[in-house]
Write an enzyme that holds these catalytic residues in place. Structure first.
Site, PDB file in Angstrom:
ATOM      1  N   ARG A  78     -10.862  62.562-108.969  1.00  0.00           N
ATOM      2  CA  ARG A  78     -11.532  60.937-109.162  1.00  0.00           C
ATOM      3  C   ARG A  78     -10.470  60.283-110.119  1.00  0.00           C
ATOM      4  NH1 ARG A  78     -15.745  64.415-108.637  1.00  0.00           N
ATOM      5  NH2 ARG A  78     -17.380  64.030-107.110  1.00  0.00           N
ATOM      6  N   ASP A  93     -24.257  63.052-107.841  1.00  0.00           N
ATOM      7  CA  ASP A  93     -24.365  64.258-108.352  1.00  0.00           C
ATOM      8  C   ASP A  93     -25.863  64.686-108.661  1.00  0.00           C
ATOM      9  OD1 ASP A  93     -21.192  63.948-109.321  1.00  0.00           O
ATOM     10  OD2 ASP A  93     -22.561  62.281-109.636  1.00  0.00           O
ATOM     11  N   ARG A 129     -27.195  65.965-105.473  1.00  0.00           N
ATOM     12  CA  ARG A 129     -26.955  67.118-105.085  1.00  0.00           C
ATOM     13  C   ARG A 129     -27.589  68.375-105.869  1.00  0.00           C
ATOM     14  NH1 ARG A 129     -20.686  64.618-104.877  1.00  0.00           N
ATOM     15  NH2 ARG A 129     -20.922  63.979-102.856  1.00  0.00           N
ATOM     16  N   HIS A 169     -18.949  61.174-113.881  1.00  0.00           N
ATOM     17  CA  HIS A 169     -18.878  61.443-112.519  1.00  0.00           C
ATOM     18  C   HIS A 169     -17.665  62.069-111.966  1.00  0.00           C
ATOM     19  CE1 HIS A 169     -19.669  61.148-107.960  1.00  0.00           C
ATOM     20  NE2 HIS A 169     -18.623  60.320-108.032  1.00  0.00           N
TER      21      HIS A 169
HETATM   22  N1  LIG Z   1     -19.451  56.774-106.969  1.00  0.00           N
HETATM   23  C1  LIG Z   1     -19.546  57.828-106.145  1.00  0.00           C
HETATM   24  O1  LIG Z   1     -20.429  58.582-106.283  1.00  0.00           O
HETATM   25  C2  LIG Z   1     -18.589  57.700-105.205  1.00  0.00           C
HETATM   26  C3  LIG Z   1     -17.485  56.815-105.155  1.00  0.00           C
HETATM   27  N2  LIG Z   1     -16.639  56.912-104.026  1.00  0.00           N
HETATM   28  C4  LIG Z   1     -15.459  55.741-104.324  1.00  0.00           C
HETATM   29  O2  LIG Z   1     -15.825  54.660-103.440  1.00  0.00           O
HETATM   30  C5  LIG Z   1     -14.482  54.056-103.262  1.00  0.00           C
HETATM   31  C6  LIG Z   1     -14.295  53.731-101.699  1.00  0.00           C
HETATM   32  O3  LIG Z   1     -14.375  54.812-100.956  1.00  0.00           O
HETATM   33  P1  LIG Z   1     -14.269  54.713 -99.241  1.00  0.00           P
HETATM   34  O4  LIG Z   1     -15.231  53.653 -98.753  1.00  0.00           O
HETATM   35  O5  LIG Z   1     -14.360  56.157 -98.838  1.00  0.00           O
HETATM   36  O6  LIG Z   1     -12.809  54.012 -99.111  1.00  0.00           O
HETATM   37  P2  LIG Z   1     -12.167  53.341 -97.850  1.00  0.00           P
HETATM   38  O7  LIG Z   1     -10.671  53.533 -97.810  1.00  0.00           O
HETATM   39  O8  LIG Z   1     -12.976  53.806 -96.633  1.00  0.00           O
HETATM   40  O9  LIG Z   1     -12.762  51.794 -98.349  1.00  0.00           O
HETATM   41  C7  LIG Z   1     -12.092  51.174 -99.273  1.00  0.00           C
HETATM   42  C8  LIG Z   1     -12.239  49.416 -99.120  1.00  0.00           C
HETATM   43  O10 LIG Z   1     -11.835  49.018-100.149  1.00  0.00           O
HETATM   44  C9  LIG Z   1     -10.980  47.913 -99.703  1.00  0.00           C
HETATM   45  N3  LIG Z   1     -10.190  47.264-100.595  1.00  0.00           N
HETATM   46  C10 LIG Z   1      -8.976  47.640-101.023  1.00  0.00           C
HETATM   47  N4  LIG Z   1      -8.385  46.725-101.931  1.00  0.00           N
HETATM   48  C11 LIG Z   1      -9.417  45.791-102.117  1.00  0.00           C
HETATM   49  C12 LIG Z   1      -9.367  44.480-102.756  1.00  0.00           C
HETATM   50  N5  LIG Z   1      -8.210  44.322-103.426  1.00  0.00           N
HETATM   51  N6  LIG Z   1     -10.266  43.885-102.465  1.00  0.00           N
HETATM   52  C13 LIG Z   1     -11.171  43.904-101.670  1.00  0.00           C
HETATM   53  N7  LIG Z   1     -11.474  45.091-100.894  1.00  0.00           N
HETATM   54  C14 LIG Z   1     -10.380  45.872-100.937  1.00  0.00           C
HETATM   55  C15 LIG Z   1     -10.367  48.386 -98.369  1.00  0.00           C
HETATM   56  O11 LIG Z   1      -9.828  47.409 -97.480  1.00  0.00           O
HETATM   57  C16 LIG Z   1     -11.331  49.294 -97.711  1.00  0.00           C
HETATM   58  O12 LIG Z   1     -12.309  48.452 -96.875  1.00  0.00           O
HETATM   59  C17 LIG Z   1     -13.492  54.922-103.621  1.00  0.00           C
HETATM   60  O13 LIG Z   1     -13.002  54.978-104.632  1.00  0.00           O
HETATM   61  C18 LIG Z   1     -14.153  56.442-103.728  1.00  0.00           C
HETATM   62  O14 LIG Z   1     -13.655  57.283-104.401  1.00  0.00           O
HETATM   63  C19 LIG Z   1     -16.739  57.584-102.944  1.00  0.00           C
HETATM   64  C20 LIG Z   1     -18.100  58.299-102.757  1.00  0.00           C
HETATM   65  C21 LIG Z   1     -18.899  58.620-103.963  1.00  0.00           C
HETATM   66  C1  LIG Z   2     -16.043  61.070-103.788  1.00  0.00           C
HETATM   67  C2  LIG Z   2     -17.233  61.148-104.643  1.00  0.00           C
HETATM   68  O1  LIG Z   2     -17.180  60.700-105.946  1.00  0.00           O
HETATM   69  C3  LIG Z   2     -18.219  62.068-104.507  1.00  0.00           C
HETATM   70  O2  LIG Z   2     -18.540  62.416-103.465  1.00  0.00           O
HETATM   71  O3  LIG Z   2     -18.933  62.565-105.233  1.00  0.00           O
END
Ligand SMILES: NC(=O)C1=CN([C@@H]2O[C@H](COP(=O)(O)OP(=O)(O)OC[C@H]3O[C@@H](n4cnc5c(N)ncnc54)[C@H](O)[C@@H]3O)[C@@H](O)[C@H]2O)C=CC1
Ligand SMILES: CC(=O)C(=O)O
Length: 321
Positions: A92, A152, A155, A180
């Site tokens: 991350r 987490d 999980r 995280h």
């Molecule tokens: N906090 C957590 O527990 C988790 C966090 N994540 C994080 O969430 C984030 C998104 O993951 P996903 O949805 O899988 O990625 P994804 O690639 O499917 O979606 C990202 C989205 O952000 C948009 N985007 C990019 N730049 C942008 C901007 N300047 N303005 C507006 N929108 C913009 C893209 O067009 C896309 O639709 C990642 O950083 C990932 O690591 C993912 C899973 C768990």
């Molecule tokens: C991608 C991520 O941050 C998670 O699944 O924990």
């Protein structure tokens, strides 16, 4: 659409795997009458809004539409899931420069709209991006929070429920704390099931300290396992975001794991990190300082140190570029 009292509005920024799954989770819940989706890819937000509104006759009446940053003006909550996800093999923290750049293009227009609600951040590295959202926005600390270790912690509850044969993970009271990410840890010393320490129940089950350490490690690495198998994780985090949103919109004063600003708790200052906190309509009402043992306190300090270093480097890189 003009807002009346008791009409709640959420703006989602980032309509990717995590964002769209969160939007779906929110469409199924009786919270937030208005839900706006913002992303740089307009076809996707428009398509998702059309698709999601078809869920509302069978779930909850809600106005869902593709919008702009100006729609944040009267929103109660802005949820940020925009950002690059990890590719297999990436941590991350590896996302920091890319996602700080994306975040910096989002927070300003949200604030410029006149937004005066709560920011909830999920994009990774979430603790660092939450801190940056606080810095970029100039908002009070309590009104900026991150999803932190909520996923987490879910999980951990799933893993402990299987290991201890307690089929309902909601009966497990245990937290993953810290970053995280790879320096997170399970606060086993305070974990309980029905007020019985998890360590006692684990012993009864014949689980050793090493077994619990292996369980903790599997939880820590579960995102990598899922990403290796299907490319991304989204159901778990989307459900955690919907739960946090409900606590905020319903002013619940619910205890949930979040990324919160440290102001002396755990001996830490000036860092956002995963801890349980009381969450309500103002964001974080109070950080709950878990009475960790010495080893766990050291892990919390080490996790904070890692976050601070990556944060400093990331913000410096952002200034240079
Ligand atoms: N906090 C957590 O527990 C988790 C966090 N994540 C994080 O969430 C984030 C998104 O993951 P996903 O949805 O899988 O990625 P994804 O690639 O499917 O979606 C990202 C989205 O952000 C948009 N985007 C990019 N730049 C942008 C901007 N300047 N303005 C507006 N929108 C913009 C893209 O067009 C896309 O639709 C990642 O950083 C990932 O690591 C993912 C899973 C768990
Ligand atoms: C991608 C991520 O941050 C998670 O699944 O924990």
């Amino acid at each position: 659409m003009s807002k009346t009292q008791n009409h709640q509005k959420v703006v989602l920024v980032g309509d990717g795997a995590v964002g769209s799954t969160y939007a779906y989770a929110m469409a199924l819940q009786g919270v937030a009458e208005e839900f706006v989706i913002v992303d740089i890819v307009k076809d996707r937000t428009q398509g998702d809004a059309l698709d999601l509104e078809d869920a509302t006759p069978l779930s909850f009446p809600k106005k869902i539409y593709s919008g702009e940053y100006s729609d944040c003006k009267d929103a109660d909550l802005v949820v940020i899931t925009a950002g690059a996800p990890q590719k297999p093999g990436e941590t991350r923290l590896d996302l920091v420069n890319k996602n700080l750049r994306i975040l910096s293009s989002i927070v300003k227009p949200v604030v410029d709209s006149g937004f005066d609600g709560v920011f909830l951040v999920a994009a990774n590295p979430v603790d660092i991006l939450t801190y940056a959202t606080w810095k970029f926005s100039g908002f009070p600390k309590n009104r900026v929070l991150g999803s932190g270790t909520s996923l987490d912690t879910s999980r951990l509850k799933v893993a402990l429920s299987k290991a201890l044969d307690v089929n309902d993970p909601r009966s497990i009271h245990a937290y993953i704390m810290g970053e995280h990410g790879d320096s997170e840890f399970a606060a086993f010393s305070t974990a309980t099931v029905g007020n019985v320490p998890v360590t006692v129940l684990a012993k009864e089950k014949g689980l050793t300290k090493e077994d619990l350490a292996k369980l903790e490690d599997d939880v820590r690495n579960k995102a990598y396992e899922i990403i290796n198998k299907k490319g991304a994780t989204f159901y778990g985090v989307a459900t955690a975001l919907a739960r946090l949103s409900k606590a905020i919109l319903r002013d619940e004063n619910a205890v949930l794991p979040v990324s919160a600003f440290m102001d002396g708790q755990y001996g830490l200052q000036d860092v956002y990190i995963g801890t349980p906190a009381i969450v309500n309509g103002n964001g974080i009402a109070k950080v709950l300082e878990v009475p960790l043992n010495t080893e766990e306190n050291q892990k919390m300090a080490a996790s904070a140190k890692t976050l601070k270093q990556v944060l400093t480097d990331g913000l410096n890189n952002l200034k240079k570029n």
